[in-house]
Every structure is written in structure tokens, then in C-alpha cells.
Design a protein around this motif. Sequence first.
Motif, PDB file in Angstrom:
ATOM      1  N   SER A   2      -4.591  36.901  61.665  1.00  0.00           N
ATOM      2  CA  SER A   2      -5.097  35.931  62.625  1.00  0.00           C
ATOM      3  C   SER A   2      -6.466  36.352  63.132  1.00  0.00           C
ATOM      4  O   SER A   2      -6.787  37.538  63.225  1.00  0.00           O
ATOM      5  CB  SER A   2      -4.128  35.808  63.804  1.00  0.00           C
ATOM      6  N   GLU A  41      -5.474  37.269  69.881  1.00  0.00           N
ATOM      7  CA  GLU A  41      -5.629  36.479  68.662  1.00  0.00           C
ATOM      8  C   GLU A  41      -5.658  34.982  68.976  1.00  0.00           C
ATOM      9  O   GLU A  41      -5.135  34.540  70.013  1.00  0.00           O
ATOM     10  CB  GLU A  41      -4.484  36.785  67.694  1.00  0.00           C
ATOM     11  N   ARG A  44      -2.932  32.426  70.810  1.00  0.00           N
ATOM     12  CA  ARG A  44      -1.914  33.244  71.468  1.00  0.00           C
ATOM     13  C   ARG A  44      -2.185  33.338  72.971  1.00  0.00           C
ATOM     14  O   ARG A  44      -3.270  33.025  73.451  1.00  0.00           O
ATOM     15  CB  ARG A  44      -1.892  34.655  70.872  1.00  0.00           C
ATOM     16  N   THR A  45      -1.178  33.812  73.711  1.00  0.00           N
ATOM     17  CA  THR A  45      -1.310  34.026  75.153  1.00  0.00           C
ATOM     18  C   THR A  45      -1.076  35.491  75.454  1.00  0.00           C
ATOM     19  O   THR A  45      -0.020  36.044  75.131  1.00  0.00           O
ATOM     20  CB  THR A  45      -0.299  33.169  75.936  1.00  0.00           C
ATOM     21  N   THR A 209      -6.481  29.461  73.292  1.00  0.00           N
ATOM     22  CA  THR A 209      -6.114  30.860  73.478  1.00  0.00           C
ATOM     23  C   THR A 209      -6.193  31.161  74.966  1.00  0.00           C
ATOM     24  O   THR A 209      -7.153  30.769  75.627  1.00  0.00           O
ATOM     25  CB  THR A 209      -7.068  31.784  72.698  1.00  0.00           C
ATOM     26  N   ASP A 225       2.773  35.886  74.683  1.00  0.00           N
ATOM     27  CA  ASP A 225       3.159  36.492  73.410  1.00  0.00           C
ATOM     28  C   ASP A 225       3.043  38.008  73.463  1.00  0.00           C
ATOM     29  O   ASP A 225       3.828  38.721  72.838  1.00  0.00           O
ATOM     30  CB  ASP A 225       2.262  35.968  72.279  1.00  0.00           C
ATOM     31  N   GLN A 226       2.062  38.494  74.198  1.00  0.00           N
ATOM     32  CA  GLN A 226       1.793  39.927  74.346  1.00  0.00           C
ATOM     33  C   GLN A 226       1.543  40.194  75.826  1.00  0.00           C
ATOM     34  O   GLN A 226       0.961  39.367  76.528  1.00  0.00           O
ATOM     35  CB  GLN A 226       0.556  40.318  73.523  1.00  0.00           C
TER      36      GLN A 226
END
Length: 322
Positions: A2, A41, A44-45, A209, A225-226
Motif C-alpha cells: 500500500s 497507509e 487507513r486510519t 486517510t 486500523d493501527q
Amino acid sequence: MSETVLQVSGLKKYFPHREGFFSRQGKSWIKAVDRVSFGIEKGRTFGLVGESGCGKSTTGKVILRVLDPTDGEVRFLGEDIAAISGKSLKNFRRRIQAVYQDPYASLNPRMRVDHIVSQPLLTHVLYKGGRREERALELLKKVGISREQARRYPHEFSGGQRQRIGIARALAPDPDFIVLDEPVSALDVSIQAQILNLLADLQEEMGLTYLFISHDLSVVEHICDQVAVMYLGRIVESAPTGELFRNPRHPYTKSLLSAVPVADPEYELKAIPLVGEIPSPLNPPKGCSFHPRCPECMPECREQEPFGVSVSSGHLVHCHLC
């Protein structure tokens, strides 16, 4: 692989401090952000969490270029944001937007909401004439504000509706990246869920993002996500969200997670209390910055700063216990 939209490397933000105007002591520094690194990426969050004063909002302001970094690097789509100027800087500000904690303070009370949302289009010379107004109405409809409501002023809306207007304004210049600084902490729990679901839907639809800044781990679990956990200006643990909640390794992370309510009447909450107060960023402790409050502190924690240890794929912990 990604695409990495944002890469933060060794970021520092120090603020000068003097005891008083006539003080003879030399200038000291408040280390608000100290050697912070992470990457986000596309689509993504990334969640940045911690107690008030840990440096998470300051990190967001440096990324937005509201503040200049003391040291380190922030790269947006491969470009160092500190080196951007002129037309490139204006384009950067179009592509990175923000949604703030207080949806009332961040909206101009003298402007109708359709004008508030169309203002970024005017600033960045996007769309023309009636098409600009139509674009603003389309965005308001997308976030749940009707055409009839669009001619009202911010004080005529509830907190949740005002936050929707703030989101519509952030979407107006068609950004790639949005900094969400405590976007639901001022809202009722039922409204929080609606806003979080809206943000998730918009991300999927528009390929956005997010950097999601929060002190509420239950909210972070829902949308991120992270996750990176900050303490006293530094990241102490980072991991994919599911991994962090299943297998926290840093004592500070464990304590934060132990305080999150569980919707199970038979579950016995076993909180891990922290003693004392957060040390001053003017004079951070020697060794591990968390050791004065850590229930698992060892002698080396008081003398040596821990290195980052990879305990599994994407799971990094700064702790002597790992």
C-alpha cells in the motif's frame, strides 16, 4: 504494498520556557513531542492515543503545519512538508484538512453553514459561481444536513449536527488526508457512534486517510486500523488495533485498557491504577519516562531509556520488560 500517505520520522517539537521575565536562569525547553515516528497507509486510519498533555494534538498541529517542527521529518506523499512553500504550500493545505474537538468554536457564528462549507472552495479557487454553492449543498447532504437547513447559522444546530458541518467543510477541497483531533469527545455517546459510522462510510466512499487523535480507547477500537500510545511526548507502544487490544505489552497501555468499560454485567473490571501524576515535560525522568508511575518498574528502568522492541509483526514496544 500500500502507498504510504504520511511518514513521520524522529519528530520533535520543543517550546521555549523561562521561569519569569527577570529570571537569570537560561532558557529551558518543554518537550511536547520527542522523537515520534510512524507511517499511515492510504485509505487507513491511524489512532494516536494517550492522556491529556501527552503531545498527541501537538503532533497533529505539526503535521498540519500549524506548528513548525523542532527536528525530525514529516513527509506527505514523499514530500517533506517543512520544505514546501508558495503554490505548493497552498496545494498542501488543500490536500490535508482537519476536524476539531469543539464543533461550535471551529465554526464562524456569523456565517450561514452553506457559506462555511463553500469557503474552502473560494480559498482554493475550486468550482465557480453557482456550482460552488451547489457543491456545498451536496456535501452537506452527504453528511446529513438538508438543503433547507443549509441557510441556518451554527447556533441553530445541535453539537452532532455542527460536527457534521465541520466534516463537510473538511471534505470541500477534496482532501487526501484528514486530521481528526478528538472529533467525538464533546458529543453524547449515541451521537458519537453516528459520527464514527459517518467517518467510516466517507472513508470507504472517498478513499480518505485519517489520523485519529483521541484519549478514548473504546472509540479508537471502533474506527482505527493501527494505534500508537503516547506518554510524555513519546510513543511507548504501537500495533494493529486488534493486536494491541488482545495483547498489550507496555504497562501504560495495560493500565489504559483496564479502565475501558465492558458491556457485560458478569465481567469484573480489574483496573490497574497508576500512582502519582504525569511528570513535567520540562524535566522528564531519567531512563524510562513512565518509571515513576509504573507498577512493574525495575532498577534499569530508572537509569536506561528502553529501545523499541518488535514483539510481533507491526507491534513495537518501548519497555525493558519486553
